[in-house]
Enzyme design. Structure first.
Site, PDB file in Angstrom:
ATOM      1  N   ASN A 212       0.915  -1.174   0.212  1.00  0.00           N
ATOM      2  CA  ASN A 212       0.010   0.019   0.015  1.00  0.00           C
ATOM      3  C   ASN A 212       1.191   1.277  -0.062  1.00  0.00           C
ATOM      4  OD1 ASN A 212       0.351   0.808   2.741  1.00  0.00           O
ATOM      5  ND2 ASN A 212      -0.362  -1.338   3.323  1.00  0.00           N
ATOM      6  N   LYS A 291       8.629 -16.901 -10.565  1.00  0.00           N
ATOM      7  CA  LYS A 291       7.942 -15.480 -11.123  1.00  0.00           C
ATOM      8  C   LYS A 291       6.842 -16.263 -12.200  1.00  0.00           C
ATOM      9  CE  LYS A 291       8.053 -11.773 -14.125  1.00  0.00           C
ATOM     10  NZ  LYS A 291       8.896 -11.113 -15.282  1.00  0.00           N
ATOM     11  N   PHE A 327      -3.878   3.260  15.019  1.00  0.00           N
ATOM     12  CA  PHE A 327      -3.977   4.358  14.068  1.00  0.00           C
ATOM     13  C   PHE A 327      -5.293   4.109  13.418  1.00  0.00           C
ATOM     14  CE2 PHE A 327      -0.909   8.166  13.613  1.00  0.00           C
ATOM     15  CZ  PHE A 327      -0.254   7.721  14.692  1.00  0.00           C
ATOM     16  N   LYS A 341     -13.197   1.347  16.375  1.00  0.00           N
ATOM     17  CA  LYS A 341     -11.864   0.580  16.521  1.00  0.00           C
ATOM     18  C   LYS A 341     -11.494   0.612  17.707  1.00  0.00           C
ATOM     19  CE  LYS A 341     -10.158   1.187  12.572  1.00  0.00           C
ATOM     20  NZ  LYS A 341      -9.730   1.528  11.384  1.00  0.00           N
ATOM     21  N   LYS A 345     -10.654  -3.436  19.345  1.00  0.00           N
ATOM     22  CA  LYS A 345      -9.476  -3.735  19.682  1.00  0.00           C
ATOM     23  C   LYS A 345      -9.096  -3.717  20.979  1.00  0.00           C
ATOM     24  CE  LYS A 345      -7.935  -2.992  14.604  1.00  0.00           C
ATOM     25  NZ  LYS A 345      -6.826  -3.206  13.856  1.00  0.00           N
TER      26      LYS A 345
HETATM   27  N1  CTP Z   1      -3.190  -3.166  12.677  1.00  0.00           N
HETATM   28  C1  CTP Z   1      -2.348  -4.070  12.975  1.00  0.00           C
HETATM   29  N2  CTP Z   1      -2.411  -5.432  12.266  1.00  0.00           N
HETATM   30  C2  CTP Z   1      -3.244  -5.590  11.198  1.00  0.00           C
HETATM   31  C3  CTP Z   1      -4.114  -4.454  10.937  1.00  0.00           C
HETATM   32  C4  CTP Z   1      -4.142  -3.265  11.485  1.00  0.00           C
HETATM   33  O1  CTP Z   1      -1.721  -4.000  13.719  1.00  0.00           O
HETATM   34  N3  CTP Z   1      -3.125  -6.717  10.652  1.00  0.00           N
HETATM   35  C5  CTP Z   1      -3.237  -1.722  13.037  1.00  0.00           C
HETATM   36  C6  CTP Z   1      -2.617  -0.713  12.481  1.00  0.00           C
HETATM   37  O2  CTP Z   1      -1.230  -0.417  12.462  1.00  0.00           O
HETATM   38  C7  CTP Z   1      -3.459   0.486  13.063  1.00  0.00           C
HETATM   39  C8  CTP Z   1      -4.640   0.157  13.246  1.00  0.00           C
HETATM   40  O3  CTP Z   1      -4.602  -1.551  13.489  1.00  0.00           O
HETATM   41  O4  CTP Z   1      -3.104   0.850  14.118  1.00  0.00           O
HETATM   42  C9  CTP Z   1      -5.864  -0.009  12.147  1.00  0.00           C
HETATM   43  O5  CTP Z   1      -6.803  -0.688  12.064  1.00  0.00           O
HETATM   44  P1  CTP Z   1      -7.425  -1.453  10.880  1.00  0.00           P
HETATM   45  O6  CTP Z   1      -8.673  -2.137  11.474  1.00  0.00           O
HETATM   46  O7  CTP Z   1      -6.793  -2.101  10.010  1.00  0.00           O
HETATM   47  O8  CTP Z   1      -7.963  -0.198  10.468  1.00  0.00           O
HETATM   48  P2  CTP Z   1      -8.006   0.235   8.816  1.00  0.00           P
HETATM   49  O9  CTP Z   1      -6.983  -0.272   8.185  1.00  0.00           O
HETATM   50  O10 CTP Z   1      -8.213   1.479   8.909  1.00  0.00           O
HETATM   51  O11 CTP Z   1      -9.219  -0.681   8.128  1.00  0.00           O
HETATM   52  P3  CTP Z   1     -10.822  -0.580   8.213  1.00  0.00           P
HETATM   53  O12 CTP Z   1     -11.233   0.440   7.262  1.00  0.00           O
HETATM   54  O13 CTP Z   1     -10.963  -1.845   7.740  1.00  0.00           O
HETATM   55  O14 CTP Z   1     -11.059  -0.643   9.764  1.00  0.00           O
END
Ligand code: CTP
Length: 400
Positions: A212, A291, A327, A341, A345
């Site tokens: 990404n 590949k 984040f 979130k 979490k």
């Molecule tokens: N995170 C993580 N491991 C993952 C996914 C996310 O540690 N596999 C952490 C990221 O570092 C960040 C937070 O979780 O601190 C983001 O949560 P996430 O649910 O992934 O949010 P988004 O990417 O914003 O996704 P969504 O829109 O699906 O909620």
């Protein structure tokens, strides 16, 4: 302008690295400081006071017998005006004389005369590796540390004499950054902080993968700000092209699974976990060893995906979990998604931003969401925001 309003006495002693002190003076001025150069007689063998005067816009102080000072006390006047005395380069001889408290020339005199509680003394040693390794130098370096001086470096590498080893002066930018760090409030002094940053890369085959647009800049800025605030910082970084902030221990990983495996064993020993990484949510179930070739008439490949471990949720679920900061990069309903979130979490704080407008940029704008409410950090460069965020987190962190 991280040194805005700071007045720095820049001391030069007699070493080849004097030529870099000219650059250092410029770096300090560019960062907003006013610089008063003080040169020993030996330093003047390498560069002239004229050079330093031209760069700093002030006559260079070279003697304690300065009758142009109304009170004839250059050592008192110089050390009372200064926010810090920075000696770069600091030779083995100068460190030895400081260790003894000698006052037979202006620079060592004003170091001894400085009001230590409000004027720090920082030394950037520069010498041959044998001189640095000599027991007398090591003893003297320890003595000046015990007496309150801060040693910056030395670095390791090739030396003016052609030898390779410890004793090189740090680069001017690194000395400038160390001085900036020195002035930051020590709100995380001695605290252990674990940070993830950057994207992850989920391999499809040896040359392709899913990733990404996260640049890692915000996470690296937070790692720097936490280290400046006195924390011991470990930064687990996905694939990014960013230099490691000074004083930060870095662990490079590629995939989400590797990030998870690096973080989990460390998490319980840390008091604070800040997850800034943009971890890929999914990875291909299978990775091709070779590949994947494009073959005419065979159509396009399809990939089955599987979910990656959630590093942050796994840390937050530990029995002795650190204070967890997540984040959230959102495109809409930022606060609602951030709060969701926070609960899902089991985090202590969520830092939300508008994803598409921040990726790769140097500026950002943050919304802090926790059980107490919502707090906005207005748009600023990522390092300033990181410092503010570190202050906000430090206020919320349970006392050690
Ligand atoms: N995170 C993580 N491991 C993952 C996914 C996310 O540690 N596999 C952490 C990221 O570092 C960040 C937070 O979780 O601190 C983001 O949560 P996430 O649910 O992934 O949010 P988004 O990417 O914003 O996704 P969504 O829109 O699906 O909620």
């Amino acid at each position: 302008m991280d040194l805005q309003g700071k007045h720095i006495v820049l001391g030069l002693t007699g070493g080849v690295a004097c030529y870099k002190a000219a650059d250092l003076a410029r770096e300090l001025i560019k960062a907003g400081a006013t610089v008063q150069a003080v040169m020993t007689a030996s330093a003047q063998q390498f560069v002239t006071p004229l050079l330093l005067q031209s760069l700093t816009g002030r006559p260079v102080a070279t003697t304690q017998w300065d009758t142009t000072q109304p009170n004839a006390m250059a050592h008192i006047n110089l050390s009372r005006e200064a926010d810090a005395i920075l000696v770069a380069p600091a030779t083995a001889d100068f460190i030895a004389r400081l260790a003894q408290g000698r006052c037979d020339e202006l620079l060592s005199l004003l170091c001894v005369a400085r009001p230590a509680e409000r004027c720090s003394l920082l030394l950037a040693p520069a010498m041959n590796r044998e001189m640095w390794a000599h027991p007398a130098t090591q003893r003297n370096a320890q003595q000046v540390r015990d007496d309150g001086a801060v040693l910056l470096g030395p670095a390791s590498g090739s030396q003016a004499c052609g030898e390779i080893g410890d004793g090189r002066m740090l680069e001017p930018e690194d000395i400038r950054d160390a001085l900036i760090a020195h002035f930051q409030p020590k709100v995380l002094q001695g605290r252990r902080v674990l940070i993830t940053a950057g994207p992850t890369f989920e391999a499809i085959d040896p040359v392709r993968g899913i990733t990404n647009r996260s640049s890692g800049k915000m996470g690296f800025a937070i790692a720097r700000a936490a280290a400046e605030a006195g924390a011991q910082v470990i930064l687990v970084a996905g694939p990014v092209h960013l230099p490691t902030p000074a004083g930060v221990q870095r662990i490079d990983v590629e995939s989400a699974q590797q990030m998870h495996d690096a973080v989990l064993p460390l998490a319980a020993q840390h008091e604070l976990f800040i997850a800034t990484a943009a971890v890929a949510d999914w990875r291909p179930v299978a990775q091709a060893d070779a590949k994947i070739k494009k073959v005419a008439g065979q159509g396009t490949p399809t990939f089955e995906l599987t979910e990656n471990p959630d590093v942050l949720a796994a840390v937050a679920a530990l029995p002795s979990a650190p204070f967890c900061v997540g984040f959230a990069a959102e495109t809409h309903d930022i606060e609602r998604h951030a709060r969701e979130k926070l609960h899902r979490k089991k985090l202590q704080l969520v830092v939300a931003n508008h994803g598409p407008s921040t990726f790769g940029r140097d500026e950002n704008q943050l919304l802090l969401v926790d059980a107490q409410g919502t707090h906005e950090l207005p748009a600023a460069d990522k390092l300033s925001l990181a410092r503010t965020l570190v202050g906000e987190v430090a206020r919320r962190l349970p006392t050690a």
